[in-house]
Design a protein around this motif. Structure first.
Motif, short mmCIF file in Angstrom:
data_model
loop_
_atom_site.label_atom_id
_atom_site.label_comp_id
_atom_site.label_asym_id
_atom_site.label_seq_id
_atom_site.Cartn_x
_atom_site.Cartn_y
_atom_site.Cartn_z
N MET A 1 0.84 -1.20 0.00
CA MET A 1 0.00 0.00 0.00
C MET A 1 0.88 1.25 0.00
SD MET A 1 -3.09 -0.95 2.62
CE MET A 1 -4.21 0.21 1.86
N LYS A 2 0.35 2.32 -0.54
CA LYS A 2 1.07 3.57 -0.63
C LYS A 2 0.77 4.47 0.57
CE LYS A 2 2.69 2.86 -4.85
NZ LYS A 2 4.13 2.72 -5.14
N LYS A 3 1.76 5.26 0.95
CA LYS A 3 1.57 6.24 2.01
C LYS A 3 0.40 7.17 1.68
CE LYS A 3 4.45 9.66 2.08
NZ LYS A 3 5.65 10.52 2.28
N SER A 4 0.30 7.54 0.41
CA SER A 4 -0.75 8.47 -0.01
C SER A 4 -2.16 7.91 0.17
CB SER A 4 -0.53 8.87 -1.47
OG SER A 4 -0.52 7.73 -2.31
N ASP A 5 -2.27 6.59 0.34
CA ASP A 5 -3.59 5.98 0.58
C ASP A 5 -4.18 6.44 1.91
OD1 ASP A 5 -3.52 4.55 -1.79
OD2 ASP A 5 -2.60 2.79 -0.87
N PHE A 6 -3.34 7.01 2.77
CA PHE A 6 -3.78 7.39 4.11
C PHE A 6 -3.77 8.92 4.29
CE2 PHE A 6 -2.00 3.18 4.11
CZ PHE A 6 -2.97 2.45 4.74
N TYR A 7 -3.80 9.61 3.18
CA TYR A 7 -3.83 11.08 3.24
C TYR A 7 -5.26 11.59 3.30
CZ TYR A 7 -3.39 15.98 2.11
OH TYR A 7 -3.49 17.35 2.16
N PHE A 8 -5.46 12.64 4.08
CA PHE A 8 -6.72 13.38 4.04
C PHE A 8 -6.40 14.85 4.30
CE2 PHE A 8 -6.11 11.94 8.37
CZ PHE A 8 -6.40 13.05 9.15
N ASP A 9 -7.25 15.71 3.81
CA ASP A 9 -7.05 17.15 3.95
C ASP A 9 -7.74 17.63 5.22
OD1 ASP A 9 -6.17 19.68 3.28
OD2 ASP A 9 -7.98 20.15 2.14
N LEU A 10 -6.97 18.17 6.14
CA LEU A 10 -7.52 18.61 7.43
C LEU A 10 -7.40 20.13 7.56
CD1 LEU A 10 -8.64 17.77 10.25
CD2 LEU A 10 -6.27 17.85 11.05
N PRO A 11 -8.51 20.82 7.75
CA PRO A 11 -8.43 22.27 8.00
C PRO A 11 -7.65 22.55 9.28
CG PRO A 11 -10.68 21.60 7.48
CD PRO A 11 -9.90 20.35 7.68
N GLU A 12 -6.76 23.52 9.23
CA GLU A 12 -5.91 23.82 10.38
C GLU A 12 -6.72 24.19 11.62
OE1 GLU A 12 -2.00 26.57 11.49
OE2 GLU A 12 -2.75 26.49 9.43
N ARG A 13 -7.89 24.78 11.40
CA ARG A 13 -8.72 25.21 12.53
C ARG A 13 -9.18 24.03 13.39
NH1 ARG A 13 -13.92 23.95 11.08
NH2 ARG A 13 -14.25 23.62 8.83
N LEU A 14 -9.12 22.80 12.86
CA LEU A 14 -9.57 21.63 13.62
C LEU A 14 -8.46 20.99 14.45
CD1 LEU A 14 -11.97 19.86 11.07
CD2 LEU A 14 -12.52 21.50 12.90
N ILE A 15 -7.25 21.51 14.36
CA ILE A 15 -6.15 21.00 15.19
C ILE A 15 -6.25 21.62 16.57
CG2 ILE A 15 -3.66 20.80 15.45
CD1 ILE A 15 -3.41 21.05 12.42
N ALA A 16 -6.59 20.81 17.56
CA ALA A 16 -6.80 21.32 18.92
C ALA A 16 -5.49 21.84 19.50
CB ALA A 16 -7.37 20.22 19.81
N GLN A 17 -5.49 23.08 19.98
CA GLN A 17 -4.29 23.69 20.53
C GLN A 17 -4.23 23.63 22.04
OE1 GLN A 17 -1.59 24.97 18.80
NE2 GLN A 17 -2.61 23.96 17.09
N HIS A 18 -5.32 23.26 22.66
CA HIS A 18 -5.35 23.19 24.14
C HIS A 18 -6.40 22.19 24.56
CE1 HIS A 18 -9.06 25.56 23.93
NE2 HIS A 18 -8.44 26.33 23.08
N PRO A 19 -6.25 21.61 25.74
CA PRO A 19 -7.26 20.66 26.22
C PRO A 19 -8.52 21.39 26.67
CG PRO A 19 -5.57 20.99 27.88
CD PRO A 19 -5.12 21.75 26.67
N LEU A 20 -9.64 20.69 26.65
CA LEU A 20 -10.88 21.24 27.19
C LEU A 20 -10.76 21.41 28.70
CD1 LEU A 20 -13.50 19.05 25.26
CD2 LEU A 20 -12.73 21.39 24.71
N PHE A 333 -9.02 17.61 16.38
CA PHE A 333 -8.07 16.56 16.01
C PHE A 333 -6.80 16.61 16.85
CE2 PHE A 333 -10.88 15.78 12.65
CZ PHE A 333 -10.46 14.71 11.88
N PHE A 334 -6.14 15.46 16.86
CA PHE A 334 -4.80 15.22 17.41
C PHE A 334 -4.80 15.19 18.95
CE2 PHE A 334 -3.03 17.36 13.30
CZ PHE A 334 -3.54 16.33 12.54
N SER A 335 -3.67 15.47 19.57
CA SER A 335 -3.44 15.13 20.98
C SER A 335 -4.49 15.66 21.94
CB SER A 335 -2.05 15.64 21.41
OG SER A 335 -1.04 14.97 20.71
N PHE A 336 -4.88 16.92 21.79
CA PHE A 336 -5.86 17.51 22.68
C PHE A 336 -7.26 17.51 22.08
CE2 PHE A 336 -2.20 20.12 24.58
CZ PHE A 336 -2.04 19.22 25.62
#
Length: 343
Positions: A1-20, A333-336
């Motif tokens: 399988m190719k690495k590109s098979d697991f690509y998706f476009d994520l808007p930067e605004r959805l990357i959580a910068q702090h925990p709730l 998305f991501f850690s927080f």
């Protein structure tokens, strides 16, 4: 399988910068494999609805150490950043250094005005990581608490005021350079409610390295070499998991780190025994899971090994469709970020 098979476009605004403010206030996307990939939008406290008496919830109790050190190199005025990755024993750590060109073999380093010193003994040819032997008086972890800071992932740009928010409430054994983030949603109160329902709480240890965030560079994913991480399972946990399986109940893994630990230890019959060691298990589509029945996980980076693992658990097409739904619904998305339960 190719690495590109697991690509998706994520808007930067959805990357959580702090925990709730409240750990368990996050959203929970429930993905039901048995229902053809059907999705339900819930909250993390609704996890109780999916756990049954006799099931076992397995968590990674590794604790993040303040592994980021700022110091000085002999003969250089500009600061040197050192991030501890793996304890190799006898005072030697595998480390990430910046700038790497200024930390050649033989470079002497000083931190905290000489409270901690080190010398670069070797350079790993593949990763470029440095092997540094540290010298100090007292307890190393106590020095780190005084001199180090938490090495947050590179996609988190905002300062974390409370360092404990990058620890799980059940963290116990120091050794990780990154948090097992799927567990960040649990509170002590929620864990008590889960236990009161008759669900077993079990803990393994896997010390998470920063290799978790290392991108897959090879186009063919099978050419990717996984980083190695140290794990432990004690006799009580092994016995509990085996009893759960023998009784016909389910095993829920909290996070990809707990999942990788369980799948490393399990034999072909899905049984485990107490042990410790190093794992570089790489789980991608085509892998046959031996032990884990259900997975609680966060939303992961495109083209990452974590995306490949969950795609092995629920099929790439199912995961990509669920991620598309999560993006449309504004999940964090991501850690927080928010959480996903794959049934």
């Amino acid at each position: 399988m190719k690495k590109s098979d697991f690509y998706f476009d994520l808007p930067e605004r959805l990357i959580a910068q702090h925990p709730l403010d409240q750990r368990d206030a996050s959203r929970l996307l429930v993905l039901d494999r048995a229902a053809g990939g059907g999705v339900a939008h819930r909250h993390f406290t609704d996890l109780l609805d999916y756990l049954q008496p006799g099931d076992t919830l397995v968590m990674n109790n590794s604790r993040v150490i303040p592994a980021r050190l700022m110091g000085a190199a002999e003969g250089r005025t500009a600061p040197i950043e050192v991030v501890l990755l793996t304890d190799k024993g006898e005072g030697v750590w595998e480390c990430l250094t910046r700038p790497g060109k200024k930390t050649r073999v033989g470079t002497k380093l000083s931190f905290g005005g000489g409270l901690l010193t080190g010398e670069v003994e070797a350079v790993e040819p593949e990763s470029g990581n440095r092997m540094i032997r540290f010298h100090y008086e007292g307890v190393f972890l106590e020095l780190l608490e005084k001199l180090g800071t938490m090495p947050l992932p590179p996609y988190i740009k905002e300062k974390l005021d409370d360092q404990e928010r990058y620890q799980t409430v059940y963290s116990k054994t120091p050794g990780s350079a990154a948090a097992p983030t799927a567990g960040l949603h649990f509170t002590k109160g929620l864990l008590q409610k889960i236990a009161d329902k008759g669900v077993n709480l079990a803990y393994v240890t896997l010390h998470v390295g920063l290799g978790t965030f290392r991108p897959v560079k090879e186009d063919e994913i099978t050419d990717h070499k996984m980083h190695s991480e140290f794990y432990m399972m004690d006799e009580d946990t092994a016995a509990l998991i085996n009893r759960t399986r023998d009784a016909g109940h389910d095993v829920f893994a909290v996070g990809t780190t707990a999942c990788r630990t369980l799948e490393t230890i399990a034999d072909d019959a899905g049984r485990v025994r107490a042990q410790s060691g190093w794992t570089d298990i790489f789980i991608y589509p085509g892998y046959r899971f031996k032990l884990v029945d259900h997975l609680i996980t966060n939303f992961h980076l495109p083209e990452s090994t974590l995306m490949m693992l969950i795609s092995a658990f629920a099929s790439r097409e199912t995961i990509m469709a669920a991620y598309g739904e999560a993006i449309r619904e504004g999940y964090r998305f991501f850690s927080f970020g928010d959480s996903m339960l794959i049934l």
